[in-house]
Write a protein that holds these residues in place. Sequence first.
Motif, PDB file in Angstrom:
ATOM      1  N   LEU A   1     147.274  54.575  38.972  1.00 27.87           N
ATOM      2  CA  LEU A   1     145.972  55.052  39.628  1.00 27.87           C
ATOM      3  C   LEU A   1     146.610  53.970  41.093  1.00 27.87           C
ATOM      4  CD1 LEU A   1     143.042  55.059  38.078  1.00 27.87           C
ATOM      5  CD2 LEU A   1     143.847  56.739  39.552  1.00 27.87           C
ATOM      6  N   GLY A   2     147.081  52.197  40.556  1.00 29.82           N
ATOM      7  CA  GLY A   2     147.301  51.499  41.477  1.00 29.82           C
ATOM      8  C   GLY A   2     148.994  51.714  42.716  1.00 29.82           C
ATOM      9  N   VAL A   3     149.840  52.484  41.624  1.00 30.42           N
ATOM     10  CA  VAL A   3     150.780  53.362  42.701  1.00 30.42           C
ATOM     11  C   VAL A   3     150.826  53.965  43.639  1.00 30.42           C
ATOM     12  CG1 VAL A   3     153.195  53.701  42.595  1.00 30.42           C
ATOM     13  CG2 VAL A   3     152.454  51.823  40.973  1.00 30.42           C
ATOM     14  N   PHE A   4     150.520  55.509  43.168  1.00 25.37           N
ATOM     15  CA  PHE A   4     149.541  56.792  43.597  1.00 25.37           C
ATOM     16  C   PHE A   4     148.700  55.669  44.749  1.00 25.37           C
ATOM     17  CE2 PHE A   4     151.667  58.952  39.633  1.00 25.37           C
ATOM     18  CZ  PHE A   4     152.845  58.339  40.363  1.00 25.37           C
ATOM     19  N   GLY A   5     147.819  55.264  44.574  1.00 25.54           N
ATOM     20  CA  GLY A   5     146.882  54.935  46.057  1.00 25.54           C
ATOM     21  C   GLY A   5     147.551  54.211  46.932  1.00 25.54           C
ATOM     22  N   ARG A   6     148.570  53.168  46.420  1.00 25.52           N
ATOM     23  CA  ARG A   6     148.765  52.698  47.241  1.00 25.52           C
ATOM     24  C   ARG A   6     149.457  53.584  49.245  1.00 25.52           C
ATOM     25  NH1 ARG A   6     148.903  48.536  43.573  1.00 25.52           N
ATOM     26  NH2 ARG A   6     147.867  46.598  45.142  1.00 25.52           N
ATOM     27  N   CYS A   7     150.418  54.559  48.361  1.00 24.26           N
ATOM     28  CA  CYS A   7     150.729  55.655  48.779  1.00 24.26           C
ATOM     29  C   CYS A   7     149.944  56.826  49.378  1.00 24.26           C
ATOM     30  CB  CYS A   7     152.191  56.493  47.414  1.00 24.26           C
ATOM     31  SG  CYS A   7     153.633  55.374  47.090  1.00 24.26           S
TER      32      CYS A   7
ATOM     33  N   ALA B   1     140.070  53.732  42.666  1.00 24.30           N
ATOM     34  CA  ALA B   1     139.365  54.319  40.861  1.00 24.30           C
ATOM     35  C   ALA B   1     140.260  53.359  40.100  1.00 24.30           C
ATOM     36  CB  ALA B   1     138.813  54.718  40.590  1.00 24.30           C
ATOM     37  N   GLN B   2     140.160  52.468  39.303  1.00 27.14           N
ATOM     38  CA  GLN B   2     141.193  51.992  38.294  1.00 27.14           C
ATOM     39  C   GLN B   2     140.980  52.557  36.639  1.00 27.14           C
ATOM     40  OE1 GLN B   2     139.908  46.968  38.408  1.00 27.14           O
ATOM     41  NE2 GLN B   2     141.490  47.522  39.239  1.00 27.14           N
ATOM     42  N   ALA B   3     140.156  53.403  36.297  1.00 25.02           N
ATOM     43  CA  ALA B   3     140.305  54.387  35.532  1.00 25.02           C
ATOM     44  C   ALA B   3     140.192  55.376  35.539  1.00 25.02           C
ATOM     45  CB  ALA B   3     139.023  53.523  34.401  1.00 25.02           C
ATOM     46  N   LEU B   4     140.675  56.340  34.878  1.00 25.82           N
ATOM     47  CA  LEU B   4     139.678  57.442  35.176  1.00 25.82           C
ATOM     48  C   LEU B   4     139.129  58.391  34.299  1.00 25.82           C
ATOM     49  CD1 LEU B   4     143.709  59.241  34.266  1.00 25.82           C
ATOM     50  CD2 LEU B   4     142.585  58.781  36.588  1.00 25.82           C
ATOM     51  N   THR B   5     138.155  59.483  34.653  1.00 19.92           N
ATOM     52  CA  THR B   5     136.539  59.611  34.249  1.00 19.92           C
ATOM     53  C   THR B   5     137.502  60.946  33.613  1.00 19.92           C
ATOM     54  OG1 THR B   5     135.382  58.805  35.880  1.00 19.92           O
ATOM     55  CG2 THR B   5     134.759  60.807  34.115  1.00 19.92           C
ATOM     56  N   ARG B   6     137.519  61.411  32.371  1.00 21.05           N
ATOM     57  CA  ARG B   6     137.453  62.712  31.100  1.00 21.05           C
ATOM     58  C   ARG B   6     136.586  63.411  32.032  1.00 21.05           C
ATOM     59  NH1 ARG B   6     139.832  63.534  25.246  1.00 21.05           N
ATOM     60  NH2 ARG B   6     140.702  65.112  25.703  1.00 21.05           N
ATOM     61  N   GLU B   7     137.167  64.754  32.111  1.00 17.56           N
ATOM     62  CA  GLU B   7     136.356  66.198  32.518  1.00 17.56           C
ATOM     63  C   GLU B   7     136.424  67.316  31.001  1.00 17.56           C
ATOM     64  OE1 GLU B   7     135.077  66.355  35.142  1.00 17.56           O
ATOM     65  OE2 GLU B   7     136.284  64.825  36.176  1.00 17.56           O
ATOM     66  N   PRO B   8     135.590  67.661  31.409  1.00 20.77           N
ATOM     67  CA  PRO B   8     135.100  69.402  30.679  1.00 20.77           C
ATOM     68  C   PRO B   8     136.782  69.976  30.304  1.00 20.77           C
ATOM     69  CG  PRO B   8     133.508  68.909  31.510  1.00 20.77           C
ATOM     70  CD  PRO B   8     134.370  68.410  32.339  1.00 20.77           C
ATOM     71  N   HIS B   9     137.280  70.582  28.987  1.00 17.11           N
ATOM     72  CA  HIS B   9     138.102  70.137  28.326  1.00 17.11           C
ATOM     73  C   HIS B   9     138.837  72.029  29.165  1.00 17.11           C
ATOM     74  CE1 HIS B   9     142.163  71.104  26.369  1.00 17.11           C
ATOM     75  NE2 HIS B   9     141.590  72.118  25.631  1.00 17.11           N
TER      76      HIS B   9
END
Length: 251
Positions: free
Chosen positions: A124-130, A75-83
């Motif tokens: 997301l890009g950096v950590f996803g590659r790791c 994914a290239q974006a985050l999805t917000r979860e309930p607080h």
Amino acid sequence: MTSLSERLERDGHLFAPAGDIAPVFQAWCAARDRRALDHDVLARYWDDLAPDRFMNDGGRYRRRRHAVFSASAGAQALTREPHQAHFQTTDFNRLNGGIERHFEPVADGAVNTHAFAFLCELCLGVFGRCAPGTDWHVEMHQFRIEVGGDINAGLPTPEGLHRDGVDFVAMVMIQRRNVREGVSCIHDLDRRELAAFTLAESLDMALVDDTRVLHGVTPIVAEDASRVGTRDLLVLTFRRRGYSSDGDSPV
């Protein structure tokens, strides 16, 4: 992002100065026809943080807000979860851990800025590659540390050198006003120093592999002790979904 991931995989940590990050942000905006570099808009959301009510040292020097997100692999974006509450065990936070801490939620306006979207995509890009193929549990922390005036202590990491109990951590300087010092220190798990640097400019960034290194920040000092100085930091932590390393989330 590839070079950042290579450095992170090699060393377990990196410092990326604003001079390197800002042009990437500008190119990111241009590619999406988003002409406004709205880091200043994001920064305004640090002026409405609530006092941290869970400081077991009795300190009045920290303000914060908190939000939880998720992201699927690639994914290239985050999805917000309930607080929800923020929790970590005392294994990772001996000062304030062991209880559910309920902080005020991050404002929607902050999450909707181009700057936040860019920083999330970058991480997301950096950590996803790791860690390819990983689904993420992500927490966002807005921190303001204050010092000066009638506030004596300005401790960015009152627990000292620590791990957060996650996989990766991104620390992004939002702004500093009327402060000096606040040196970020990276140590290996045997507590030998690996690096020291100061997040001083807006968009200065540090990334760490939380499974491999400890991190901490020295106290900040007000340049003019008669006035309150502030250090505003955005922290994003990434943990593999469905996995806990003895603690669900960071400080």
